[in-house]
Design a protein around this motif. Structure first.
Motif, PDB file in Angstrom:
ATOM      1  N   PHE A  90     -31.863   7.243  73.050  1.00 27.78           N
ATOM      2  CA  PHE A  90     -32.411   5.579  73.093  1.00 27.78           C
ATOM      3  C   PHE A  90     -31.558   4.870  73.350  1.00 27.78           C
ATOM      4  O   PHE A  90     -30.096   4.545  73.254  1.00 27.78           O
ATOM      5  N   GLY A 104     -35.181   0.681  73.456  1.00 22.77           N
ATOM      6  CA  GLY A 104     -36.265   0.620  74.066  1.00 22.77           C
ATOM      7  C   GLY A 104     -37.111   1.967  73.584  1.00 22.77           C
ATOM      8  O   GLY A 104     -36.420   2.711  72.190  1.00 22.77           O
ATOM      9  N   ARG A 108     -36.817  11.641  76.099  1.00 24.76           N
ATOM     10  CA  ARG A 108     -37.228  12.632  75.092  1.00 24.76           C
ATOM     11  C   ARG A 108     -37.223  14.024  76.116  1.00 24.76           C
ATOM     12  O   ARG A 108     -37.994  13.819  77.234  1.00 24.76           O
TER      13      ARG A 108
ATOM     14  N   ASN B  31     -22.450  -5.737  57.168  1.00 27.73           N
ATOM     15  CA  ASN B  31     -23.628  -6.538  57.275  1.00 27.73           C
ATOM     16  C   ASN B  31     -24.735  -4.838  57.265  1.00 27.73           C
ATOM     17  O   ASN B  31     -24.057  -3.428  56.995  1.00 27.73           O
ATOM     18  N   GLN B  33     -28.125  -2.857  57.532  1.00 27.63           N
ATOM     19  CA  GLN B  33     -29.538  -3.563  58.523  1.00 27.63           C
ATOM     20  C   GLN B  33     -30.441  -1.903  57.997  1.00 27.63           C
ATOM     21  O   GLN B  33     -30.056  -0.994  57.579  1.00 27.63           O
ATOM     22  N   TYR B  35     -34.369  -0.710  59.366  1.00 23.84           N
ATOM     23  CA  TYR B  35     -35.160   0.212  61.013  1.00 23.84           C
ATOM     24  C   TYR B  35     -36.063   0.443  60.522  1.00 23.84           C
ATOM     25  O   TYR B  35     -36.567   1.803  59.445  1.00 23.84           O
ATOM     26  N   GLN B  37     -39.238   3.558  61.949  1.00 24.19           N
ATOM     27  CA  GLN B  37     -38.979   3.834  63.553  1.00 24.19           C
ATOM     28  C   GLN B  37     -40.797   4.647  62.563  1.00 24.19           C
ATOM     29  O   GLN B  37     -41.296   4.975  62.040  1.00 24.19           O
ATOM     30  N   ARG B  41     -41.542   6.602  68.618  1.00 19.32           N
ATOM     31  CA  ARG B  41     -41.169   5.190  69.544  1.00 19.32           C
ATOM     32  C   ARG B  41     -39.937   4.602  68.713  1.00 19.32           C
ATOM     33  O   ARG B  41     -39.034   5.787  68.212  1.00 19.32           O
ATOM     34  N   GLY B  42     -39.508   3.774  69.439  1.00 17.46           N
ATOM     35  CA  GLY B  42     -38.039   3.519  69.014  1.00 17.46           C
ATOM     36  C   GLY B  42     -37.680   2.595  67.895  1.00 17.46           C
ATOM     37  O   GLY B  42     -38.615   2.721  67.658  1.00 17.46           O
ATOM     38  N   LEU B  43     -36.572   2.751  67.536  1.00 13.05           N
ATOM     39  CA  LEU B  43     -36.384   1.418  66.413  1.00 13.05           C
ATOM     40  C   LEU B  43     -36.788  -0.028  66.529  1.00 13.05           C
ATOM     41  O   LEU B  43     -37.071   0.075  66.717  1.00 13.05           O
ATOM     42  N   HIS B  45     -36.276  -3.259  64.263  1.00 12.48           N
ATOM     43  CA  HIS B  45     -35.495  -3.429  63.119  1.00 12.48           C
ATOM     44  C   HIS B  45     -36.380  -4.473  62.127  1.00 12.48           C
ATOM     45  O   HIS B  45     -37.342  -5.595  62.102  1.00 12.48           O
ATOM     46  N   LEU B  48     -31.408  -7.798  57.842  1.00 12.66           N
ATOM     47  CA  LEU B  48     -30.044  -7.587  57.564  1.00 12.66           C
ATOM     48  C   LEU B  48     -29.874  -8.355  56.274  1.00 12.66           C
ATOM     49  O   LEU B  48     -30.107  -9.387  56.292  1.00 12.66           O
ATOM     50  N   SER B  86     -40.495   6.439  59.558  1.00 13.40           N
ATOM     51  CA  SER B  86     -39.325   6.986  59.124  1.00 13.40           C
ATOM     52  C   SER B  86     -38.795   5.332  59.134  1.00 13.40           C
ATOM     53  O   SER B  86     -38.777   4.860  60.337  1.00 13.40           O
ATOM     54  N   PHE B  88     -34.627   3.702  58.306  1.00 12.10           N
ATOM     55  CA  PHE B  88     -33.296   3.886  58.094  1.00 12.10           C
ATOM     56  C   PHE B  88     -32.595   2.867  57.890  1.00 12.10           C
ATOM     57  O   PHE B  88     -33.137   1.439  58.278  1.00 12.10           O
ATOM     58  N   LEU B 101     -23.317   0.739  64.856  1.00 12.57           N
ATOM     59  CA  LEU B 101     -23.837   1.190  63.949  1.00 12.57           C
ATOM     60  C   LEU B 101     -23.695   2.248  63.642  1.00 12.57           C
ATOM     61  O   LEU B 101     -23.883   3.151  64.251  1.00 12.57           O
ATOM     62  N   PHE B 103     -25.990   4.826  61.141  1.00 11.24           N
ATOM     63  CA  PHE B 103     -27.420   4.826  60.863  1.00 11.24           C
ATOM     64  C   PHE B 103     -27.669   6.384  59.989  1.00 11.24           C
ATOM     65  O   PHE B 103     -26.652   7.591  59.969  1.00 11.24           O
ATOM     66  N   GLN B 105     -29.420   8.810  57.125  1.00  5.15           N
ATOM     67  CA  GLN B 105     -30.336  10.125  57.940  1.00  5.15           C
ATOM     68  C   GLN B 105     -32.206   9.651  58.242  1.00  5.15           C
ATOM     69  O   GLN B 105     -33.241  10.382  58.231  1.00  5.15           O
ATOM     70  N   GLU B 108     -38.725   9.317  55.594  1.00  4.72           N
ATOM     71  CA  GLU B 108     -39.763   9.738  55.546  1.00  4.72           C
ATOM     72  C   GLU B 108     -41.131   9.075  54.512  1.00  4.72           C
ATOM     73  O   GLU B 108     -41.268   9.740  54.141  1.00  4.72           O
TER      74      GLU B 108
END
Lengths: 112, 113
Positions: A90, A104, A108, B31, B33, B35, B37, B41-43, B45, B48, B86, B88, B101, B103, B105, B108
């Motif tokens: 990512f 983004g 993969r 701080n 945050q 997120y 997912q 797909r991407g994460l 936000h 915060l 998911s 995070f 940052l 993260f 784990q 889900e």
């Protein structure tokens, strides 16, 4: 409008090959990142760049080389791909550090 | 490097119920945050919370932070099937360089209609 885009979305390749992933952000941010997400969904930072300057290099093997031609782009080149490099990569960006990061869609990568 | 731990790892609830996810971390932070997912797909936000804040709300989300216990919780009220994803937590360490940052784990969450 896509904020952070990555290409390609999928990458299947043989061990030993060299490949690149491209990332572009149109948010005007000055900081960009690369993360690796493994099969257990653990997300780990690899690199961060601020205004084209490398800030974080998180003990990533030398086979991984980021390159930032300008502050809107951060590419990732991987030499001599190994099976363990299979993951989702990512790209993200933020305005400064420690603030909201915009991710983004991920690339993969599967190494056979 | 140290990372956060989330609990539970997986949570399955019915639509309309509340979902609570917890996050613990190890280092002092600027701080924390959260997120989301979605699958494949991407994460994205969500929220915060700064180290000097104890609670924050955003729509159906409520986040708490207890720096003495180095823990945070995310509450999603009146969950919907679309909340399935998911989640995070991510911490910005106090020694932070370059926006790093760390993260957890992830939890889900499955919301059944």
């Amino acid at each position: 409008d896509t904020a952070v885009s990555q290409t390609p979305k999928y990458l299947v390749t043989q061990m030993g090959n060299d490949k690149s992933i491209k990332c572009e952000q149109n948010l005007g941010h000055d900081t960009m990142y690369w993360y690796k997400q493994d099969s257990k969904k653990f997300l780990k930072i690899m690199f961060s760049y601020n205004n084209k300057e490398l800030i974080i290099n998180e003990t990533v093997p030398n086979r991984f080389s980021p390159k930032s031609p300008d502050k809107a782009h951060l590419n990732l080149h991987i030499n001599s791909l190994e099976l363990g490099d299979s993951a989702v990569y990512f790209c993200a960006s933020s305005q400064g550090g420690g603030l909201t990061q915009y991710f983004g869609p991920g690339t993969r990568l599967l190494v056979l | 490097s140290q990372q956060g731990e989330e609990d539970p790892q997986a949570l399955s609830i019915q639509e309309g119920e509340n979902a609570t996810m917890n996050c613990s971390y190890k280092t002092s932070i600027n701080n924390l945050q959260w997120y989301r997912q979605n699958s494949g797909r991407g994460l994205v936000h969500l929220i915060l919370i700064r180290s000097n804040e104890r609670e924050k709300h955003s729509g159906r989300l409520r986040v708490t932070l207890d720096t003495s216990k180095k823990s945070s919780s995310l509450l999603i009220t009146a969950s919907r099937a679309a909340d399935t994803a998911s989640y995070f937590c991510a911490t910005e360490p106090i020694y932070n360089q370059g926006g790093k940052l760390i993260f957890g784990q992830g939890t889900e969450l499955s919301v059944k209609p």
